[in-house]
Design a protein around this motif. Sequence first.
Motif, PDB file in Angstrom:
ATOM      1  N   PHE A  91      44.042  43.901  34.989  1.00  0.00           N
ATOM      2  CA  PHE A  91      43.710  44.201  36.374  1.00  0.00           C
ATOM      3  C   PHE A  91      44.244  43.110  37.302  1.00  0.00           C
ATOM      4  CE2 PHE A  91      40.268  46.516  34.123  1.00  0.00           C
ATOM      5  CZ  PHE A  91      40.597  47.790  34.558  1.00  0.00           C
ATOM      6  N   PHE A  92      44.135  41.861  36.869  1.00  0.00           N
ATOM      7  CA  PHE A  92      44.697  40.754  37.642  1.00  0.00           C
ATOM      8  C   PHE A  92      46.199  40.932  37.789  1.00  0.00           C
ATOM      9  CE2 PHE A  92      46.970  36.749  37.805  1.00  0.00           C
ATOM     10  CZ  PHE A  92      46.293  36.031  38.777  1.00  0.00           C
ATOM     11  N   GLU A  93      46.893  41.208  36.683  1.00  0.00           N
ATOM     12  CA  GLU A  93      48.350  41.325  36.711  1.00  0.00           C
ATOM     13  C   GLU A  93      48.790  42.490  37.579  1.00  0.00           C
ATOM     14  OE1 GLU A  93      50.313  39.120  35.642  1.00  0.00           O
ATOM     15  OE2 GLU A  93      48.877  37.914  34.523  1.00  0.00           O
ATOM     16  N   LEU A  94      48.087  43.611  37.483  1.00  0.00           N
ATOM     17  CA  LEU A  94      48.420  44.789  38.288  1.00  0.00           C
ATOM     18  C   LEU A  94      48.279  44.494  39.775  1.00  0.00           C
ATOM     19  CD1 LEU A  94      49.051  47.870  38.396  1.00  0.00           C
ATOM     20  CD2 LEU A  94      46.587  48.261  38.224  1.00  0.00           C
ATOM     21  N   ASN A  95      47.164  43.886  40.141  1.00  0.00           N
ATOM     22  CA  ASN A  95      46.903  43.587  41.543  1.00  0.00           C
ATOM     23  C   ASN A  95      47.864  42.528  42.071  1.00  0.00           C
ATOM     24  OD1 ASN A  95      44.708  42.003  43.665  1.00  0.00           O
ATOM     25  ND2 ASN A  95      44.938  44.214  43.805  1.00  0.00           N
ATOM     26  N   ARG A  96      48.106  41.506  41.253  1.00  0.00           N
ATOM     27  CA  ARG A  96      48.960  40.403  41.700  1.00  0.00           C
ATOM     28  C   ARG A  96      50.414  40.830  41.857  1.00  0.00           C
ATOM     29  NH1 ARG A  96      50.412  37.557  44.473  1.00  0.00           N
ATOM     30  NH2 ARG A  96      50.498  35.290  44.567  1.00  0.00           N
ATOM     31  N   ALA A  97      50.849  41.796  41.051  1.00  0.00           N
ATOM     32  CA  ALA A  97      52.218  42.307  41.185  1.00  0.00           C
ATOM     33  C   ALA A  97      52.425  42.911  42.565  1.00  0.00           C
ATOM     34  CB  ALA A  97      52.501  43.339  40.099  1.00  0.00           C
ATOM     35  N   PHE A  98      51.434  43.634  43.052  1.00  0.00           N
ATOM     36  CA  PHE A  98      51.543  44.189  44.405  1.00  0.00           C
ATOM     37  C   PHE A  98      51.605  43.065  45.432  1.00  0.00           C
ATOM     38  CE2 PHE A  98      49.838  45.552  48.441  1.00  0.00           C
ATOM     39  CZ  PHE A  98      50.591  46.690  48.688  1.00  0.00           C
ATOM     40  N   GLY A  99      50.825  42.015  45.236  1.00  0.00           N
ATOM     41  CA  GLY A  99      50.837  40.884  46.162  1.00  0.00           C
ATOM     42  C   GLY A  99      52.195  40.211  46.229  1.00  0.00           C
ATOM     43  N   ARG A 100      52.844  40.060  45.076  1.00  0.00           N
ATOM     44  CA  ARG A 100      54.183  39.462  45.077  1.00  0.00           C
ATOM     45  C   ARG A 100      55.174  40.346  45.836  1.00  0.00           C
ATOM     46  NH1 ARG A 100      52.403  37.657  39.937  1.00  0.00           N
ATOM     47  NH2 ARG A 100      53.045  39.588  38.928  1.00  0.00           N
ATOM     48  N   MET A 101      55.042  41.649  45.666  1.00  0.00           N
ATOM     49  CA  MET A 101      55.960  42.570  46.345  1.00  0.00           C
ATOM     50  C   MET A 101      55.768  42.530  47.861  1.00  0.00           C
ATOM     51  SD  MET A 101      56.136  45.690  48.024  1.00  0.00           S
ATOM     52  CE  MET A 101      54.651  46.573  47.536  1.00  0.00           C
ATOM     53  N   LEU A 144      41.397  52.185  55.114  1.00  0.00           N
ATOM     54  CA  LEU A 144      41.182  51.132  54.112  1.00  0.00           C
ATOM     55  C   LEU A 144      39.996  51.573  53.246  1.00  0.00           C
ATOM     56  CD1 LEU A 144      41.668  48.186  56.585  1.00  0.00           C
ATOM     57  CD2 LEU A 144      43.111  48.625  54.589  1.00  0.00           C
ATOM     58  N   PRO A 145      40.255  52.441  52.282  1.00  0.00           N
ATOM     59  CA  PRO A 145      39.168  53.058  51.530  1.00  0.00           C
ATOM     60  C   PRO A 145      38.661  52.259  50.340  1.00  0.00           C
ATOM     61  CG  PRO A 145      41.259  53.999  50.840  1.00  0.00           C
ATOM     62  CD  PRO A 145      41.575  53.000  51.930  1.00  0.00           C
ATOM     63  N   GLU A 146      39.193  51.068  50.109  1.00  0.00           N
ATOM     64  CA  GLU A 146      38.919  50.359  48.861  1.00  0.00           C
ATOM     65  C   GLU A 146      37.428  50.128  48.615  1.00  0.00           C
ATOM     66  OE1 GLU A 146      43.124  48.986  49.956  1.00  0.00           O
ATOM     67  OE2 GLU A 146      41.277  49.570  50.989  1.00  0.00           O
ATOM     68  N   THR A 147      36.700  49.644  49.640  1.00  0.00           N
ATOM     69  CA  THR A 147      35.293  49.306  49.411  1.00  0.00           C
ATOM     70  C   THR A 147      34.473  50.535  49.037  1.00  0.00           C
ATOM     71  OG1 THR A 147      34.958  49.411  51.819  1.00  0.00           O
ATOM     72  CG2 THR A 147      35.265  47.225  50.828  1.00  0.00           C
ATOM     73  N   GLY A 148      34.894  51.706  49.491  1.00  0.00           N
ATOM     74  CA  GLY A 148      34.223  52.940  49.093  1.00  0.00           C
ATOM     75  C   GLY A 148      34.465  53.305  47.643  1.00  0.00           C
ATOM     76  N   LEU A 149      35.471  52.663  47.023  1.00  0.00           N
ATOM     77  CA  LEU A 149      35.776  52.879  45.606  1.00  0.00           C
ATOM     78  C   LEU A 149      35.200  51.763  44.731  1.00  0.00           C
ATOM     79  CD1 LEU A 149      39.533  53.888  46.028  1.00  0.00           C
ATOM     80  CD2 LEU A 149      37.597  55.425  45.640  1.00  0.00           C
ATOM     81  N   GLY A 150      34.490  50.818  45.388  1.00  0.00           N
ATOM     82  CA  GLY A 150      33.881  49.728  44.637  1.00  0.00           C
ATOM     83  C   GLY A 150      34.795  48.563  44.363  1.00  0.00           C
ATOM     84  N   ILE A 151      35.887  48.451  45.113  1.00  0.00           N
ATOM     85  CA  ILE A 151      36.829  47.345  44.925  1.00  0.00           C
ATOM     86  C   ILE A 151      37.179  46.749  46.282  1.00  0.00           C
ATOM     87  CG2 ILE A 151      37.819  48.218  42.767  1.00  0.00           C
ATOM     88  CD1 ILE A 151      40.102  49.410  44.389  1.00  0.00           C
ATOM     89  N   PRO A 152      37.652  45.499  46.320  1.00  0.00           N
ATOM     90  CA  PRO A 152      38.070  44.905  47.596  1.00  0.00           C
ATOM     91  C   PRO A 152      39.548  45.195  47.873  1.00  0.00           C
ATOM     92  CG  PRO A 152      38.156  43.236  45.899  1.00  0.00           C
ATOM     93  CD  PRO A 152      37.685  44.510  45.219  1.00  0.00           C
ATOM     94  N   PRO A 153      39.947  45.185  49.138  1.00  0.00           N
ATOM     95  CA  PRO A 153      41.370  45.287  49.479  1.00  0.00           C
ATOM     96  C   PRO A 153      42.038  43.931  49.275  1.00  0.00           C
ATOM     97  CG  PRO A 153      40.072  45.150  51.481  1.00  0.00           C
ATOM     98  CD  PRO A 153      39.092  45.152  50.335  1.00  0.00           C
ATOM     99  N   ALA A 154      42.172  43.533  48.031  1.00  0.00           N
ATOM    100  CA  ALA A 154      42.387  42.133  47.676  1.00  0.00           C
ATOM    101  C   ALA A 154      43.703  41.550  48.177  1.00  0.00           C
ATOM    102  CB  ALA A 154      42.296  41.981  46.151  1.00  0.00           C
ATOM    103  N   GLN A 155      44.830  42.144  47.793  1.00  0.00           N
ATOM    104  CA  GLN A 155      46.118  41.541  48.121  1.00  0.00           C
ATOM    105  C   GLN A 155      46.538  41.804  49.561  1.00  0.00           C
ATOM    106  OE1 GLN A 155      48.089  39.579  45.720  1.00  0.00           O
ATOM    107  NE2 GLN A 155      45.993  39.624  44.944  1.00  0.00           N
TER     108      GLN A 155
END
Length: 270
Positions: A91-101, A144-155
């Motif tokens: 999950f970290f790698e998936l999220n961080r890949a988007f951040g790098r992009m 910005l629907p992330e919090t409704g899915l139980g996750i933060p809009p992290a990157q």
Amino acid sequence: MQPLELPTFDTLRCELEAGNLHLWLQRPSARNAMSLKMVEELLALFERIEPRRDVRALVIRGSDGNFCAGGDIKDMASARATPAGADTDPFFELNRAFGRMITRANRLPQVVVAVLEGAVLGGGFGLACVSDVAIAVEGVQFGLPETGLGIPPAQIAPFVVKRIGLTEARRLMLLGSRFGAEEALHLGLVHYHSSADALDEQLAAVLAQVKRCAPEANATTKSLLLATETMEHEALLDYAAQQFAAAVRSDEGGEGTLAFIQKRPPSWAQ
């Protein structure tokens, strides 16, 4: 300089026209939701065009009437299925890949123009926030629907804050808000609001203005603007003066001065 050659992509469609690279996110069955494959292909594309001053603008849009509906839930499911004891957190790698992009997109020296239609959600919202010019088309839905899915809009959170400010970012993220083009214009998220019929004319007008500006001068200006976020004031002004002096002595600077004296368009505007 050799003509720009681009690889064949699975999730992107590219077309180079008069120095402008038109890029379509190409996963219409998923409303162009951003898969890990798409993130990797975007990074490869950005790496290819970053040194090219013959690419004056990058126009990003989505296929079949949607910009991007956020991250691909299937990638989340695949990450969840990773066996326990893996060396890295999927999950970290998936999220961080988007951040790098998105960081790479933010730093591109070209003028990045986002054409925002249909769904502009989550990661798509973040991508819109790193554009230099954003055009919202009638009927667009931002969210910005992330919090409704139980996750933060992290990157995307840092880029949203920089685009619209902390106060509005708090409201939109913590309420999972959805809104249209008028509010996006009010927030400063977008710069133009266009009907579908007038979109081609509006985009052509923006690209015509890009053509008037020298490509290396634009690249330097973008680097200075981004440096305001990290450099101390006096150091930034020293850096800016160095860039100014180098630009004046450059071929672009000489051509711009000569064109002004001769009352003609500079070579890059012809």
